[in-house]
Design an enzyme around this catalytic site. Structure first.
Site, mmCIF file in Angstrom:
data_model
loop_
_atom_site.group_PDB
_atom_site.id
_atom_site.type_symbol
_atom_site.label_atom_id
_atom_site.label_comp_id
_atom_site.label_asym_id
_atom_site.label_seq_id
_atom_site.Cartn_x
_atom_site.Cartn_y
_atom_site.Cartn_z
ATOM 1 C CB CYS A 1 43.357 54.726 47.360
ATOM 2 S SG CYS A 1 43.725 55.481 48.951
ATOM 3 N NE ARG B 1 46.330 50.223 42.870
ATOM 4 C CZ ARG B 1 47.120 50.021 43.936
ATOM 5 N NH1 ARG B 1 46.599 49.807 45.122
ATOM 6 N NH2 ARG B 1 48.430 50.067 43.833
ATOM 7 N NE ARG C 1 52.348 49.731 49.434
ATOM 8 C CZ ARG C 1 51.035 49.790 49.630
ATOM 9 N NH1 ARG C 1 50.529 49.471 50.806
ATOM 10 N NH2 ARG C 1 50.247 50.161 48.660
ATOM 11 C CG HIS D 1 49.815 54.769 46.020
ATOM 12 N ND1 HIS D 1 50.469 53.692 45.468
ATOM 13 C CD2 HIS D 1 48.739 54.242 46.672
ATOM 14 C CE1 HIS D 1 49.822 52.577 45.773
ATOM 15 N NE2 HIS D 1 48.761 52.890 46.488
ATOM 16 C CG ASP E 1 44.366 58.003 51.421
ATOM 17 O OD1 ASP E 1 44.118 56.877 51.905
ATOM 18 O OD2 ASP E 1 45.534 58.418 51.229
ATOM 19 C CD GLN F 1 44.748 53.472 44.560
ATOM 20 O OE1 GLN F 1 45.239 52.555 45.224
ATOM 21 N NE2 GLN F 1 43.505 53.406 44.088
HETATM 22 N N1 NVA Z 1 47.795 57.500 52.134
HETATM 23 C C1 NVA Z 1 47.675 56.090 52.424
HETATM 24 C C2 NVA Z 1 47.436 55.332 51.161
HETATM 25 C C3 NVA Z 1 47.184 53.866 51.344
HETATM 26 C C4 NVA Z 1 46.975 53.146 50.049
HETATM 27 C C5 NVA Z 1 48.925 55.602 53.133
HETATM 28 O O1 NVA Z 1 50.024 55.956 52.715
HETATM 29 O O2 NVA Z 1 48.788 54.878 54.124
HETATM 30 N N1 CP Z 2 45.288 51.179 47.792
HETATM 31 C C1 CP Z 2 46.356 50.447 48.199
HETATM 32 O O1 CP Z 2 47.506 50.730 47.864
HETATM 33 O O2 CP Z 2 46.026 49.401 48.994
HETATM 34 P P1 CP Z 2 47.066 48.462 49.779
HETATM 35 O O3 CP Z 2 47.706 49.315 50.844
HETATM 36 O O4 CP Z 2 46.215 47.358 50.342
HETATM 37 O O5 CP Z 2 48.081 47.962 48.806
#
Ligand code: NVA
Ligand code: CP
Length: 311
Positions: free
Chosen positions: A269, A297, A106, A133, A228, A136
């Site tokens: 999400c 998830r 990540r 992502h 989101d 997800q």
């Molecule tokens: N678009 C958000 C998704 C978090 C799961 C981010 O990248 O912060």
């Molecule tokens: N939805 C998601 O990816 O959550 P986290 O950022 O907590 O992993």
């Protein structure tokens, strides 16, 4: 479905049949876990979990998914390893590939996850980048199947930052799986044209319709409304601008009324900023399905690891 040895870094690389296979496997693993049955498919496998950005769900899902199948997860946070600051991504990838059997990443750049694939020689799973992502989407689609019994022909509307990792990945997944997909956002936050064109190519095969709109009326007929955060991780300096651009696209009672359906569900999400992209009352009304989605998830990420690395 045979995905052994494959990486999972964007849904672009997977056929609709493979995506459906992962969803079926996730549903099966979920049913087993509810009966107290876990497996040993990852026994003897060591899995690196690299996190440049914070995470609750993704980290927990990879950790529990791995342990449930008898594997060993090892968390490697930004401050713990040299990746990209004291050592090139290529060299870190080569080292991890000699020691671990699979790598979750990540972080910021999609290029980093691609380099991990190229230089580690083991399956790499994208736990979120600035662009995509993909894990997800599997959880979101498993949740849609649980709610509606199928994916094909559903109308999914994403209201919010239409050019972020979630919007991009939902559009790819929907186009592949025959879900009609609408992005509801100001034009300056629409996804890149080349990605839209690619998804419209996928959509020709699946029968899905991809729509981009600035008009709230585009929510009409939605089976699910998705949102989101307005400001993704790493874009904190854009917060004020996003609030003013996206305020009209908040998921609230008025927007939901415009679907013209009583059966519309809301997905998120998470994490959520209540009062921004979603009102507290709407969030509370859909809390059961939103947290099913969060739980999913774990089942879907477990499915990805089992399918690509399990015995
Ligand atoms: N678009 C958000 C998704 C978090 C799961 C981010 O990248 O912060
Ligand atoms: N939805 C998601 O990816 O959550 P986290 O950022 O907590 O992993």
């Amino acid at each position: 479905m045979n995905l052994k040895g494959r990486s999972f870094i964007t849904l672009k690389d997977f056929t609709p049949e493979e995506i459906q296979g992962l969803l079926d496997l996730a549903a099966d693993l979920k049913a087993k876990k509810k009966q107290g049955i876990t497996g040993d498919s990852l026994k003897g496998k060591n899995i690196a979990l690299i996190f440049e950005k914070p995470s609750t769900r993704t980290r927990s899902a990879f950790t529990i998914g791995c342990l449930d199948e008898g594997g060993h997860p090892e968390y490697l946070g930004r401050e713990d390893i040299q990746l990209g600051h004291k050592e090139s991504v290529e060299d870190t990838a080569r080292v991890l590939g000699r020691m671990f059997d699979g790598i979750e990443f990540r972080g910021f750049k999609q290029d980093t996850v691609e380099k991990l694939v190229k230089y580690s020689g083991v399956p790499v799973w994208n736990g979120l980048t600035d662009e995509y992502h993909p894990t997800q989407i599997l959880a979101d689609f498993l949740t849609l199947i649980e709610q509606f019994g199928h994916l094909k022909g559903l109308k999914l509307v994403f209201a919010g930052d239409g050019r972020n990792n979630m919007a991009n990945s939902l559009m790819i997944g929907a186009a592949k799986m025959g879900v009609h997909f609408t992005i509801l956002a100001p034009k300056c936050l629409w996804p890149q044209e080349d990605l839209v064109e690619l998804c419209r190519e996928y959509a020709k095969e699946s029968g899905s319709v991809i729509t981009l709109s600035e008009e709230l009326s585009a929510v009409e007929g939605a089976d699910a409304v998705y949102t989101d955060v307005w400001c993704s991780m790493g874009e904190e300096d854009k917060a004020a601008e996003r609030v003013s651009l996206l305020r009209p696209y908040q998921v609230n009672k008025e927007l939901l009324a415009m679907t013209g359906k009583d059966s519309t569900i809301v997905l998120h999400c998470l994490p959520a900023v209540k009062g921004n992209e979603i009102t507290e009352d709407v969030f509370d009304s859909f809390v059961d399905v939103i947290f099913d989605e969060a739980e999913n998830r774990m089942h879907t990420i477990k499915a990805v690891m089992v399918a690509t690395l399990g015995k």
